[in-house]
Design a protein around this motif. Structure first.
Motif, PDB file in Angstrom:
ATOM      1  N   GLU A 300       0.927  -1.148  -0.042  1.00 39.68           N
ATOM      2  CA  GLU A 300       0.056   0.030   0.014  1.00 39.68           C
ATOM      3  C   GLU A 300       0.855   1.060  -0.120  1.00 39.68           C
ATOM      4  O   GLU A 300       1.648   1.284   0.935  1.00 39.68           O
ATOM      5  CB  GLU A 300      -0.890  -0.061   1.322  1.00 39.68           C
ATOM      6  N   ALA A 301       0.641   2.085  -0.900  1.00 40.42           N
ATOM      7  CA  ALA A 301       1.584   3.227  -1.024  1.00 40.42           C
ATOM      8  C   ALA A 301       1.466   3.939   0.169  1.00 40.42           C
ATOM      9  O   ALA A 301       2.670   4.521   0.484  1.00 40.42           O
ATOM     10  CB  ALA A 301       1.310   4.219  -2.419  1.00 40.42           C
ATOM     11  N   SER A 302       0.616   4.280   0.706  1.00 37.87           N
ATOM     12  CA  SER A 302       0.465   5.116   1.969  1.00 37.87           C
ATOM     13  C   SER A 302       1.176   4.728   3.225  1.00 37.87           C
ATOM     14  O   SER A 302       1.938   5.160   3.915  1.00 37.87           O
ATOM     15  CB  SER A 302      -1.073   5.277   2.371  1.00 37.87           C
ATOM     16  N   GLU A 303       1.264   3.336   3.162  1.00 36.54           N
ATOM     17  CA  GLU A 303       2.009   2.638   4.292  1.00 36.54           C
ATOM     18  C   GLU A 303       3.444   2.710   3.987  1.00 36.54           C
ATOM     19  O   GLU A 303       4.381   3.210   4.956  1.00 36.54           O
ATOM     20  CB  GLU A 303       1.727   1.157   4.455  1.00 36.54           C
ATOM     21  N   LEU A 304       3.983   2.759   2.640  1.00 39.85           N
ATOM     22  CA  LEU A 304       5.313   2.590   2.253  1.00 39.85           C
ATOM     23  C   LEU A 304       5.657   4.257   2.682  1.00 39.85           C
ATOM     24  O   LEU A 304       6.879   4.431   3.251  1.00 39.85           O
ATOM     25  CB  LEU A 304       5.583   2.578   1.108  1.00 39.85           C
ATOM     26  N   LEU A 305       4.930   5.161   2.348  1.00 42.31           N
ATOM     27  CA  LEU A 305       5.229   6.688   2.445  1.00 42.31           C
ATOM     28  C   LEU A 305       5.569   6.923   3.901  1.00 42.31           C
ATOM     29  O   LEU A 305       6.422   7.476   4.351  1.00 42.31           O
ATOM     30  CB  LEU A 305       4.104   7.548   2.105  1.00 42.31           C
ATOM     31  N   LYS A 306       4.469   6.171   4.939  1.00 45.92           N
ATOM     32  CA  LYS A 306       4.797   6.339   6.122  1.00 45.92           C
ATOM     33  C   LYS A 306       6.197   5.928   6.945  1.00 45.92           C
ATOM     34  O   LYS A 306       6.658   6.472   7.574  1.00 45.92           O
ATOM     35  CB  LYS A 306       3.546   5.927   7.014  1.00 45.92           C
ATOM     36  N   TYR A 314      11.296  11.642   2.481  1.00 37.01           N
ATOM     37  CA  TYR A 314       9.865  12.236   2.318  1.00 37.01           C
ATOM     38  C   TYR A 314      10.045  12.123   0.823  1.00 37.01           C
ATOM     39  O   TYR A 314      10.583  12.628   0.100  1.00 37.01           O
ATOM     40  CB  TYR A 314       9.971  13.639   2.840  1.00 37.01           C
ATOM     41  N   VAL A 315       8.942  11.374   0.436  1.00 34.00           N
ATOM     42  CA  VAL A 315       8.352  11.156  -0.925  1.00 34.00           C
ATOM     43  C   VAL A 315       6.973  11.437  -1.080  1.00 34.00           C
ATOM     44  O   VAL A 315       6.059  11.858   0.343  1.00 34.00           O
ATOM     45  CB  VAL A 315       8.568   9.850  -1.438  1.00 34.00           C
ATOM     46  N   SER A 316       6.127  11.305  -2.234  1.00 24.83           N
ATOM     47  CA  SER A 316       4.916  11.408  -2.066  1.00 24.83           C
ATOM     48  C   SER A 316       4.126  10.323  -2.577  1.00 24.83           C
ATOM     49  O   SER A 316       4.594   9.519  -3.583  1.00 24.83           O
ATOM     50  CB  SER A 316       4.311  12.454  -2.529  1.00 24.83           C
TER      51      SER A 316
END
Ligand code: PMP
Length: 371
Positions: A300-306, A314-316
């Motif tokens: 999940e992208a949001s989990e990788l980001l966190k 810091y990525v998005s």
């Protein structure tokens, strides 16, 4: 701290900030005041405008200074729709536009305008034949961003302009926010172009609509004390001067920066493809190297980001302006894969990014036990 979200915003250049402080005190007078102090501020703004048009090599354009690209896009799109409604209500754009463009079109649909989406090919480029087929006698505006903010896909503005030459009623607008300072482009292909200083080392709160002088446009902010009829309010002299300064610096480093980020991107992609089976790149070869969109299938992208953020990297996911949606609309359209759209990260680079930053990112992915 490793900042790999240069597309969302850049850290303001310290020299630009220092100049802004000096100019705020030196040119504090209202540029619309008739006394000499006011005239001096106005002359400084006019000098900055000449320099910006010179840097862009704009032959037939003027500048309306605005708060950023969101406002420039609003002025370009709604301002054109209002000024040309007697000629027609048909508008063309693409599904890859920034939310600040898309939102204007949603508003215009409510007002009875007819918006068609130009088809894109498998690499996300405008399908010229598809565009031609959609053009009508009542088409008044074509709005196509030059560099897509999530994937770095570059549109061929010259080919599109050539096609539009047969339609004199059409205003051609491009959101050049992600192109400016990254790649060379010919502004003379465009009637309207939106840009924002904080994307190239400038200060947040200043942007510009570069507009051909003969293009009909209706302003949206009424009042007095304006530099031109399209945008009222006391001109923000020092911010305007800072945009010129930031643009000059961005243009000076542009080609060097391009080569630098090209090497960084190559190294990043080589490492990711060697180390992780789940890795999938989401870009075509001609995308700008500053924006690297990748997926890690099954995550999940949001989990990788966190997880990255917890380690100071810091990525998005998607563009900062559409964060919150669980999958990327752009990656979904481009790849047709929900998995890729759900797991896509945007890693964005600049002259400030180092090879060590790229190395640390890859090491951190390993430490996260990505497959
Ligand atoms: N257009 C594009 C392509 C962008 O990337 C952005 C910033 N995310 C904007 C418009 C909005 O710019 P601003 O923040 O200056 O309003």
């Amino acid at each position: 701290m490793i900042y790999l979200d240069q597309t969302a915003t850049t850290k303001p250049d310290i020299k630009v900030l220092q100049q802004f402080v000096d100019d705020s005190r030196r040119f504090f007078a209202n540029p619309n005041s008739s006394h000499d102090l006011g005239k001096e501020a106005l002359e400084a703004i006019n000098g900055a405008t000449d320099d910006v048009l010179g840097l862009l090599k704009a032959n037939h354009h003027a500048i309306t200074y605005v708060s950023g690209a969101t406002e420039a896009n609003n002025l370009a799109i709604k301002g054109t729709a209002a000024a040309k409604k007697h000629l027609g209500r048909h508008i063309l754009t693409t599904p890859f536009e920034h939310p600040s463009v898309m939102a204007c079109f949603s508003r215009l649909v409510d007002q009875g305008y007819d918006i068609d989406m130009v088809p894109l090919d498998a690499n996300g480029h405008v399908d010229l034949k598809g565009l031609k087929d959609l053009l009508r006698r009542d088409t008044i505006l074509v709005s196509i961003g030059m560099v897509q903010s999530e994937t770095g896909i570059v549109q061929n503005i010259t080919d599109i302009k050539t096609l539009l030459d047969d339609y004199p009623n059409i205003t051609f607008h491009s959101d050049v926010t992600q192109a400016t300072g990254k790649i060379a482009y010919d502004i003379n292909m465009l009637d309207l172009a939106s840009l924002s200083a904080h994307k190239f080392g400038g200060i947040r709160g200043i942007g510009a609509l570069i507009r051909r002088k003969d293009i009909p446009l209706k302003g949206m902010i009424d009042g007095g004390h304006a530099l031109d009829h399209l945008r009222s309010g006391t001109p923000a002299t020092a911010l305007i001067l800072s945009l010129r300064y930031a643009l000059k610096k961005a243009y000076e480093r542009r080609d060097r920066q391009y080569e630098h980020v090209r090497r960084l991107k190559k190294s990043l992609i080589d490492r990711l493809s060697q180390c992780f089976d789940s890795f999938q790149p989401n870009f075509s070869d001609d995308a700008v190297p500053h924006i690297v969109n990748v997926s890690f299938i099954g995550y999940e992208a949001s989990e990788l980001l966190k997880a990255l953020s917890d380690k100071g990297i810091y990525v998005s996911t998607q563009t900062a302006c559409s964060s919150g949606a669980s999958l990327s609309r752009v990656i979904m359209t481009l790849t047709g894969s929900k998995e890729r759209a759900r797991s896509s990260l945007r890693i964005s680079l600049s002259h400030d990014t180092t090879m060590e930053d790229i190395e640390s990112l890859c090491v951190t992915f390993k430490e996260m036990n990505l497959r």
